[in-house]
Design a protein around this motif. Structure first.
Motif, PDB file in Angstrom:
ATOM      1  N   LYS A  81      11.840  26.768 -16.069  1.00 40.18           N
ATOM      2  CA  LYS A  81      11.811  25.686 -17.094  1.00 40.18           C
ATOM      3  C   LYS A  81      10.410  25.078 -17.310  1.00 40.18           C
ATOM      4  CE  LYS A  81      16.202  26.100 -17.854  1.00 40.18           C
ATOM      5  NZ  LYS A  81      16.771  26.853 -18.900  1.00 40.18           N
ATOM      6  N   ALA A  82      10.203  24.561 -18.332  1.00 43.67           N
ATOM      7  CA  ALA A  82       8.983  23.875 -18.644  1.00 43.67           C
ATOM      8  C   ALA A  82       8.108  23.245 -17.433  1.00 43.67           C
ATOM      9  CB  ALA A  82       8.954  22.556 -19.857  1.00 43.67           C
ATOM     10  N   ASN A  83       6.979  23.376 -17.311  1.00 46.14           N
ATOM     11  CA  ASN A  83       5.972  22.827 -16.375  1.00 46.14           C
ATOM     12  C   ASN A  83       6.252  23.074 -14.878  1.00 46.14           C
ATOM     13  OD1 ASN A  83       4.450  21.161 -18.160  1.00 46.14           O
ATOM     14  ND2 ASN A  83       6.411  20.007 -18.586  1.00 46.14           N
ATOM     15  N   SER A  84       7.178  24.140 -14.519  1.00 42.42           N
ATOM     16  CA  SER A  84       7.664  24.759 -13.324  1.00 42.42           C
ATOM     17  C   SER A  84       6.417  25.606 -12.753  1.00 42.42           C
ATOM     18  CB  SER A  84       8.820  25.085 -13.396  1.00 42.42           C
ATOM     19  OG  SER A  84       8.993  26.411 -14.192  1.00 42.42           O
ATOM     20  N   ASN A  85       6.408  25.867 -11.772  1.00 43.06           N
ATOM     21  CA  ASN A  85       5.524  26.699 -10.917  1.00 43.06           C
ATOM     22  C   ASN A  85       6.138  27.371  -9.899  1.00 43.06           C
ATOM     23  OD1 ASN A  85       3.301  27.486  -9.067  1.00 43.06           O
ATOM     24  ND2 ASN A  85       2.105  26.228 -10.476  1.00 43.06           N
ATOM     25  N   TYR A  86       5.803  28.779  -9.966  1.00 40.93           N
ATOM     26  CA  TYR A  86       6.561  29.772  -8.899  1.00 40.93           C
ATOM     27  C   TYR A  86       5.429  30.463  -8.296  1.00 40.93           C
ATOM     28  CZ  TYR A  86       9.897  33.394  -7.296  1.00 40.93           C
ATOM     29  OH  TYR A  86      10.631  34.048  -6.376  1.00 40.93           O
ATOM     30  N   CYS A  92       4.800  26.758 -17.814  1.00 45.09           N
ATOM     31  CA  CYS A  92       5.072  27.117 -16.543  1.00 45.09           C
ATOM     32  C   CYS A  92       4.195  28.303 -16.442  1.00 45.09           C
ATOM     33  CB  CYS A  92       6.655  27.617 -16.697  1.00 45.09           C
ATOM     34  SG  CYS A  92       7.280  28.653 -17.650  1.00 45.09           S
ATOM     35  N   GLU A  93       4.149  28.272 -14.571  1.00 45.90           N
ATOM     36  CA  GLU A  93       3.313  29.440 -14.123  1.00 45.90           C
ATOM     37  C   GLU A  93       3.914  30.187 -13.183  1.00 45.90           C
ATOM     38  OE1 GLU A  93      -0.433  27.872 -12.691  1.00 45.90           O
ATOM     39  OE2 GLU A  93      -0.585  26.494 -14.512  1.00 45.90           O
ATOM     40  N   CYS A  94       3.499  31.510 -13.208  1.00 43.87           N
ATOM     41  CA  CYS A  94       4.259  32.365 -12.179  1.00 43.87           C
ATOM     42  C   CYS A  94       3.010  33.268 -11.374  1.00 43.87           C
ATOM     43  CB  CYS A  94       4.996  33.506 -13.059  1.00 43.87           C
ATOM     44  SG  CYS A  94       5.719  34.953 -11.896  1.00 43.87           S
ATOM     45  N   ASN A  95       3.032  33.192 -10.159  1.00 42.73           N
ATOM     46  CA  ASN A  95       2.084  34.093  -9.466  1.00 42.73           C
ATOM     47  C   ASN A  95       2.740  34.973  -8.545  1.00 42.73           C
ATOM     48  OD1 ASN A  95       0.027  34.612  -7.477  1.00 42.73           O
ATOM     49  ND2 ASN A  95      -0.958  32.558  -7.583  1.00 42.73           N
ATOM     50  N   LEU A  96       2.635  36.217  -8.480  1.00 41.93           N
ATOM     51  CA  LEU A  96       3.086  37.267  -7.759  1.00 41.93           C
ATOM     52  C   LEU A  96       2.035  38.093  -7.065  1.00 41.93           C
ATOM     53  CD1 LEU A  96       5.401  38.903  -6.630  1.00 41.93           C
ATOM     54  CD2 LEU A  96       5.175  40.206  -8.821  1.00 41.93           C
TER      55      LEU A  96
END
Length: 420
Positions: free
Chosen positions: A232-237, A262-266
């Motif tokens: 969801k908005a402004n979440s970080n994974y 939101c941001e996703c880093n893999l």
């Protein structure tokens, strides 16, 4: 050898008693699996991993039921303080949140609460929907940030032998919450088995989730892990994956960015040896504006091993100001090793910054010669270069304690070059 593996509908009744709606959902899922069987290379998502042929070649039977799931002794991690959940063959066994406020965390047994799932493109997902009977549900309350990391120990018992495990897990983070986890597989079995999991991670507004996936040693397991992540908005994974170890390992990861900012880093690093088979498949769906995603996958392949990366970035028409990056790199140490890469971009917005790339090749002989000229053996030179190549991913982890722990685990043998 298994040619046409099918499961009788009566097996669902052996799992437990279900509502009419859930039983209908399970039967529908089982029928889909029985009709389509294990995935094969005719399916685009499995073009590099003919799972039907792999199972047929390596298994003479597949048992749905396991004699027992009693807890076996194992060593808890002593390198740092942590909370823990202990699973035995995927079944919730015990948990300890001694460093947390107990009323802010909830853990219960597996719960099949989504009976409208439409992931029917993957017969292994349908198999899980039909037969899953173990797993956990973890909820973190709003405005609560974990004080210590949570280690999820998954103990795979030594009596596993040509069994199928169907596991379903779910983590839900409330608004403004934060959780860091390590998925730590401890495999006691010396035999072949199939581990088929379905996991979902829900991040509500302003929540932060950081995850590390780590196998403790080489084993004969065949792992398929499907994971759907909703941000969801402004979440970080953030997820750091070190999947080396199993004989076969496919991670099918989907990220739905369902709110702005939101941001996703893999990131992933693996050393694949013998005739092991390693695949990471990702799909990142940018569905809202101003979101970021970052992917970096590194593989070192030795002997007759096979590595695969399939990564797709999808950008919806309203997802302006998207910033998406994807890169896969592979080093092949043997003429018999193989790496396949399939990067994809599907973009419908016009104000975006998206890039992807893929490189593979043998190790640099000039670098080996330079190190050998400084007194190192060829084997030690290759090990030094391999560890340097993969350590870039480990060095991206912020915690110095975690860096040290992971390096010690991986350098103890999983990442060691051996000439065959």
């Amino acid at each position: 050898m298994i040619e046409n593996f099918k499961i009788n509908e009566s097996e669902i009744d052996k799992i437990g008693k279900f509502s009419e709606k859930e039983k209908s959902f399970r039967i529908k899922s089982l029928n889909f699996f029985n009709t389509n069987g294990f995935p094969n290379k005719k399916i685009e998502d499995w073009k590099f991993s003919d799972f039907k042929q792999i199972i047929s070649k390596n298994f003479t039977k597949l048992n749905i039921n396991i004699e027992s799931s009693k807890t076996e002794e194992f060593q808890f991690i002593k390198d740092f303080e942590h909370n823990y959940i202990v699973l035995t063959n995927g079944k919730l066994n015990s948990c300890n949140f001694q460093f947390e406020e107990k009323n802010k965390v909830k853990v219960i047994d597996f719960l099949n609460d989504d009976l409208n799932n439409k992931q029917e493109f993957n017969s292994l997902v349908n198999l899980n929907h039909a037969l899953s009977n173990n797993g956990y549900l973890l909820k973190v309350e709003e405005n609560y940030r974990f004080k210590k990391i949570l280690v999820i120990y998954n103990i795979l018992t030594e009596n596993l032998n040509e069994n199928i495990l169907n596991i379903k897990n779910k983590i839900v983070l409330g608004k403004n919450s934060e959780l860091h986890t390590i998925d730590f597989e401890v495999n006691k079995s010396k035999n072949k088995f199939l581990y088929n999991s379905y996991e979902s991670i829900d991040l509500n507004e302003n929540s932060v989730y950081k995850n590390i996936i780590l196998h403790n040693e080489n084993n004969k397991g065949y792992f398929h892990r499907f994971k759907i992540n909703k941000l969801k908005a402004n979440s970080n994974y953030s997820s750091f994956i070190f999947p080396s170890g199993p004989k076969f390992n496919k991670l099918d990861l989907q990220f739905d960015l369902e709110g702005e900012n939101c941001e996703c880093n893999l990131q992933s690093a693996s050393y694949v040896d013998q005739d092991d088979h390693q695949e990471i498949k990702t799909k990142i769906n940018h569905l809202f504006p101003n979101c970021k995603s970052y992917q970096k996958v590194k593989n070192v392949l030795n002997s007759d091993s096979k590595g695969i990366f399939q990564g797709k970035i999808f950008v919806k028409d309203i997802a302006q100001k998207t910033n998406a990056y994807q890169l896969s790199k592979a080093i092949l140490l043997s003429e018999n090793s193989e790496f396949n890469s399939k990067p994809e971009l599907e973009i419908y917005a016009d104000d975006v910054k998206c890039s992807h790339g893929s490189t593979s090749g043998s190790i640099d002989e000039n670098s080996i010669f330079y190190l050998m000229s400084r007194g190192l053996s060829r084997k030690d030179s290759i090990n030094l270069l391999v560890n340097g190549f993969l350590s870039e991913i480990i060095d991206s982890i912020q915690s110095e304690t975690m860096k040290k722990f992971i390096k010690e685990k991986l350098e103890s043998g999983v990442y060691e070059y051996k000439k065959h």
